[in-house]
Design a protein around this motif. Structure first.
Motif, PDB file in Angstrom:
ATOM      1  N   ASP A 217      -9.297  -1.597   3.226  1.00  0.00           N
ATOM      2  CA  ASP A 217      -7.857  -1.363   3.213  1.00  0.00           C
ATOM      3  C   ASP A 217      -7.309  -1.247   4.633  1.00  0.00           C
ATOM      4  O   ASP A 217      -8.036  -0.955   5.582  1.00  0.00           O
ATOM      5  N   GLY A 240      -4.108 -10.751  -4.101  1.00  0.00           N
ATOM      6  CA  GLY A 240      -5.189  -9.783  -4.210  1.00  0.00           C
ATOM      7  C   GLY A 240      -4.986  -8.511  -3.424  1.00  0.00           C
ATOM      8  O   GLY A 240      -5.927  -7.731  -3.252  1.00  0.00           O
ATOM      9  N   ASP A 242      -2.484  -5.000  -2.785  1.00  0.00           N
ATOM     10  CA  ASP A 242      -1.386  -4.131  -3.186  1.00  0.00           C
ATOM     11  C   ASP A 242      -0.764  -3.511  -1.933  1.00  0.00           C
ATOM     12  O   ASP A 242      -1.471  -3.027  -1.050  1.00  0.00           O
ATOM     13  N   SER A 263      -8.000  -0.469  -7.218  1.00  0.00           N
ATOM     14  CA  SER A 263      -8.925  -1.458  -7.768  1.00  0.00           C
ATOM     15  C   SER A 263      -8.928  -2.743  -6.935  1.00  0.00           C
ATOM     16  O   SER A 263      -9.857  -3.559  -7.041  1.00  0.00           O
ATOM     17  N   ARG A 264      -7.883  -2.926  -6.098  1.00  0.00           N
ATOM     18  CA  ARG A 264      -7.820  -4.088  -5.219  1.00  0.00           C
ATOM     19  C   ARG A 264      -7.630  -3.593  -3.788  1.00  0.00           C
ATOM     20  O   ARG A 264      -7.450  -2.410  -3.539  1.00  0.00           O
ATOM     21  N   ARG A 265      -7.715  -4.539  -2.853  1.00  0.00           N
ATOM     22  CA  ARG A 265      -7.445  -4.177  -1.459  1.00  0.00           C
ATOM     23  C   ARG A 265      -6.003  -3.697  -1.340  1.00  0.00           C
ATOM     24  O   ARG A 265      -5.112  -4.163  -2.056  1.00  0.00           O
ATOM     25  N   ARG A 266      -5.784  -2.796  -0.388  1.00  0.00           N
ATOM     26  CA  ARG A 266      -4.455  -2.211  -0.251  1.00  0.00           C
ATOM     27  C   ARG A 266      -3.998  -2.242   1.204  1.00  0.00           C
ATOM     28  O   ARG A 266      -4.805  -2.133   2.145  1.00  0.00           O
TER      29      ARG A 266
END
Length: 812
Positions: A217, A240, A242, A263-266
């Motif tokens: 992240d 992909g 957020d 649950s995903r890269r941020r």
């Protein structure tokens, strides 16, 4: 209280020492960098070691809730059981709560109500290095309470920086313990902006680069919620990934979501709230805009609010360190590398630059309005504190002796800035608690208003009902009394909060307004306020170097509302001023600096007229007076004697004459009524009042107006020159062997010898030498040009004459 197994964080190694040192000494300083566990593990260890309650003071509401949640999670309990928290408008504690996390401002209020802090054994002041105003005040009040009422109260101060010596000295020479953080290496990158690139575009470009170069992240530091919103828009659509905002004004659920792994890269877009006391999991890269938003006040212009400033080197280091909490990381700094060395070392304490009105009210409630007798990290600036007390007196919170009034205590209990507290109390009586509370809740968080129109912003909020604003408005409404009214005027509430910001259009069709405090402000073109003659300005700021401010939030008002909410600014006075080159006498009704009405004043006070004339002379100069030849001659003679002889001869330069008008022009000014009267003054007679007696009896001897020459003529001396000049036809001084001298023989005149046509033929201060060495050449020129005149070879031996003389028999 039994502790479960604690995470293996660096602060664990010093927990026994912290507990023992605090129990033995009563005060201790713990220095530990972010991520070492000081905010969560230390309070639990302290609670396990004593039977009372541990209160943890955090500088921000977001950090308060996050710290309590993390400690409750470590205990395997819900928040509110063993660990709870309290922030303004929300409290989650129980009878069994042993650790309570509170905001610094809330603990100040609690201390005001109970200076002994009954039932509390330990107060932990977290993140002291951030130097927030409430935290500095809390430290001073706790030390005062400990010195008098609670010597057994234990105080632990924590800091993420090594600048702890002053803090330790304040805490009665407290011992300093240090916990070293085990961080991973962070690689630094410096990304200078492209020419003309906006901040948000620059930061978004850096964030995209970090996403492409680093796994994990990305945590982005921005100065405020507005920049977060704009950068979020620029990053929308990255596959992909957020984009998650994080700042103190978000609803609790949104804040909690930002602090949990996704649950995903941020890309987490955060204000300064994520610098130290919060951990954002999963971060491998930090993008730092290098800016922070801090409180600032401009007392002279009556503007206060948040200013955007460069971060300090210490803050930049803390931000970069967030990339190395869990693994090696990268930090992208959005400024050139060579500029890094120019950053200030540490952030400036809020107390040095912020509005101190609220601090002044708290000090008055504590019984020390000027803060004397308290131990301060930095003493409140006297000027800012005085300005704060002035505001409080105007609001009715302090009496003339600066003692807190019952109204002042009520205002303090509301937990708002005193201006907003006044607006809530008085606004509720006018338009009802609900409507007043809605406006105050918006004024307390003006980021909720995307445009400058306050009334439009209130309508939008009522339609959309955002949770945070609705909850705060309902809470505030419950705190005040009043009867619901149909009349709903946001301008009235804004005017009650900021009466000196009531503003009137400066000219028809103009977007420029003059505030009652005297500052000019401009309304944005798209504000929706363009047709308003009057505005109640709630928020205004000023860019550095600009004299005018800029309206950020305001509501349309009118003169009747202005008179109603700001009676203390109303005045009706007789004004006699110098305006556009003449005396103007009028009776003026004002609201502060704003003129409401005016009419001519028929019989102005003569003394006021004289004062206006003095101002006119000092503004437009002494040329307003009729300087005739006699007056100018006398002035130049006096100026010459002042330069040649000094005291007691008076100085007569413009600056001195203007500074001492009454000593020479006073009687004339006392009888004058307008500029035309100045033009009839006998200036020479007025100047004679400056003559020093008895020395003045020698004026004509020391500086004669005219000097007699051998021809019998009396020639005027020009004292405007330095040295004085005697301009005379050369034939009239035949027979003179010495140059005339002035000031008792101290200064020779400068002879300008003229031809029969009054043109200079020679200049000398030594007439005898001229006759001997310069006359021959001058004589030759004169003989050729004026053959009818007599030009003797030796003028020292022939009589002087005025006109044409018979040619001498020899040498003529």
């Amino acid at each position: 209280m039994d502790l479960p197994p604690l995470p293996d964080l660096p602060v664990r190694d010093v927990l026994p020492d912290v507990c023992a040192m605090l129990a033995g000494r009563g005060t201790t300083v713990l220095v530990a960098p972010p991520g070492t566990g000081k905010t969560t593990l230390v309070p639990l260890a302290l609670a396990a070691g004593n039977g009372g309650r541990v209160v943890v003071a955090e500088p921000r509401r977001l950090a308060t809730r996050a710290a309590a949640s993390r400690m409750a999670e470590l205990l395997g309990e819900p928040v509110g059981r063993t660990v709870g928290y309290s922030v303004r408008g929300e409290r989650r504690v129980s009878a069994g709560t042993r650790v309570e996390v509170v905001t610094s401002g809330l603990l100040v209020r609690r201390l005001q109500g109970d200076p002994e802090l009954a039932g509390v054994d330990v107060v932990l002041l977290d993140e002291c290095h951030e130097r927030h105003l409430d935290a500095d005040l809390l430290l001073a009040l706790l030390l005062d309470a400990r010195a008098g009422l609670r010597p057994d109260l234990q105080v632990l101060a924590t800091s993420a920086t090594v600048a702890a010596d002053r803090l330790a000295a304040l805490l009665e020479d407290a011992p300093v313990l240090r916990a070293t953080g085990a961080t991973y290496p962070v690689e630094m990158h410096y990304l200078a902006p492209v020419r003309g690139e906006r901040l948000e575009t620059h930061v978004a470009r850096a964030a995209r680069g970090a996403l492409s170069e680093v796994d994990g992240d990305v945590l982005v530091f921005l100065p405020g919620a507005a920049e977060i919103r704009r950068v979020s828009e620029l990053l929308t659509g990255i596959g992909g990934v957020d984009v998650v905002p994080l700042h103190g004004r978000l609803p609790a659920a949104a804040q909690d979501a930002a602090l949990r792994p996704g649950s995903r890269r941020r890309v987490v877009l955060s204000t300064a709230v994520a610098e130290s006391s919060l951990t954002v999991p999963g971060v491998r890269a930090v993008v730092d805009a290098g800016l922070a938003r801090v409180p600032r006040v401009d007392h002279r212009r009556g503007l206060s609010g948040l200013a955007t400033v460069r971060v300090s080197a210490a803050v930049a280091e803390q931000r970069a360190g967030r990339a190395g909490r869990e693994a090696p990381g990268h930090a992208y700094r959005c400024w050139p590398e060579h500029e890094h060395a120019t950053l200030p070392r540490y952030p400036e304490p809020e107390i040095r630059a912020a509005d101190l009105t609220r601090l002044a009210l708290e000090l008055a409630c504590w019984g020390t309005p000027d803060g004397s007798g308290l131990a301060w990290w930095d003493t409140p600036p006297a000027g800012a504190l005085t300005a704060g007390r002035t505001v409080l007196r105007a609001l009715g919170a302090l009496d003339e002796a600066d003692r807190v009034t019952e109204r002042g205590r009520r205002m303090a209990e509301l937990g708002l800035h005193p201006r907003l507290a006044r607006a809530l109390l008085d606004g509720a009586a006018e338009i009802g608690p609900g409507a007043a509370a809605e406006v105050v809740a918006l004024l307390d968080d003006d980021s909720l208003a995307p445009r400058a129109d306050l009334a439009a912003a209130i309508r939008t909020l009522r339609a959309q009902r955002p949770v945070g604003w609705r909850r705060e408005a309902d809470r505030l409404a419950r705190l005040v009394e009043g009867v619901p009214r149909r009349h709903d005027d946001p301008a009235l509430v804004a005017g009650l909060a900021y009466p000196e910001r009531l503003a009137r259009r400066r000219a028809p069709g103009s977007s420029s307004y003059l505030m009652a405090g005297g500052t000019a402000v401009t309304a944005p073109a798209d504000s929706g306020l363009a047709e308003a003659e009057w505005l109640a300005v709630a928020v205004a700021d000023r860019d550095p170097g600009r004299a005018h401010g800029r309206i950020r939030l305001a509501a349309a008002a009118d003169a009747d509302l202005a008179r109603k909410v700001a009676p203390g600014l109303l005045s009706t006075v007789d004004e006699v001023e110098w305006v556009d080159g003449d005396v103007v006498a009028r009776q003026v009704e004002r609201l502060g600096a704003i003129v409401l009405s005016e009419k001519p004043l028929r019989d102005p006070d003569p003394a006021a007229v004289a004062d206006a004339l003095r101002r006119g002379l000092r503004c437009d100069g002494l040329d307003l007076l009729p300087w005739g030849a006699d007056a100018m001659s006398l002035r130049h003679r006096l100026g010459f004697l002042r330069a040649a002889l000094g005291e007691p001869w008076p100085a007569v330069d413009d600056e001195t004459l203007l500074a001492e008008l009454d000593s020479w022009l006073g009687p004339e000014l006392a009888t004058a009524g307008r500029r035309a009267d100045l033009e009839r003054i006998d200036v020479a007679g007025a100047l004679r009042r400056l003559l020093p007696w008895p020395e003045a009896a020698r004026l004509d001897e020391l500086a004669p107006e005219r000097i007699g020459v051998p021809s019998g003529n009396r020639v005027r001396v020009d004292y405007s020159a330095d040295p004085p000049v005697l301009a005379v036809r050369v034939q009239e001084v035949f027979g003179w062997t010495e140059t005339p001298r002035l000031a008792g023989g101290r200064v020779p005149v400068l002879m300008h010898l003229l031809s029969p046509a009054q043109r200079p033929v020679a200049v000398t201060a030594d007439l005898s030498s001229f006759w001997r060495s310069g006359w021959a050449q001058v004589r030759a020129e004169l003989r050729g040009r004026y053959p009818k005149h007599s030009w003797p070879e030796d003028p020292m031996t022939v009589p002087a004459h005025r006109g044409t003389a018979r040619r001498a028999p020899r040498g003529g």
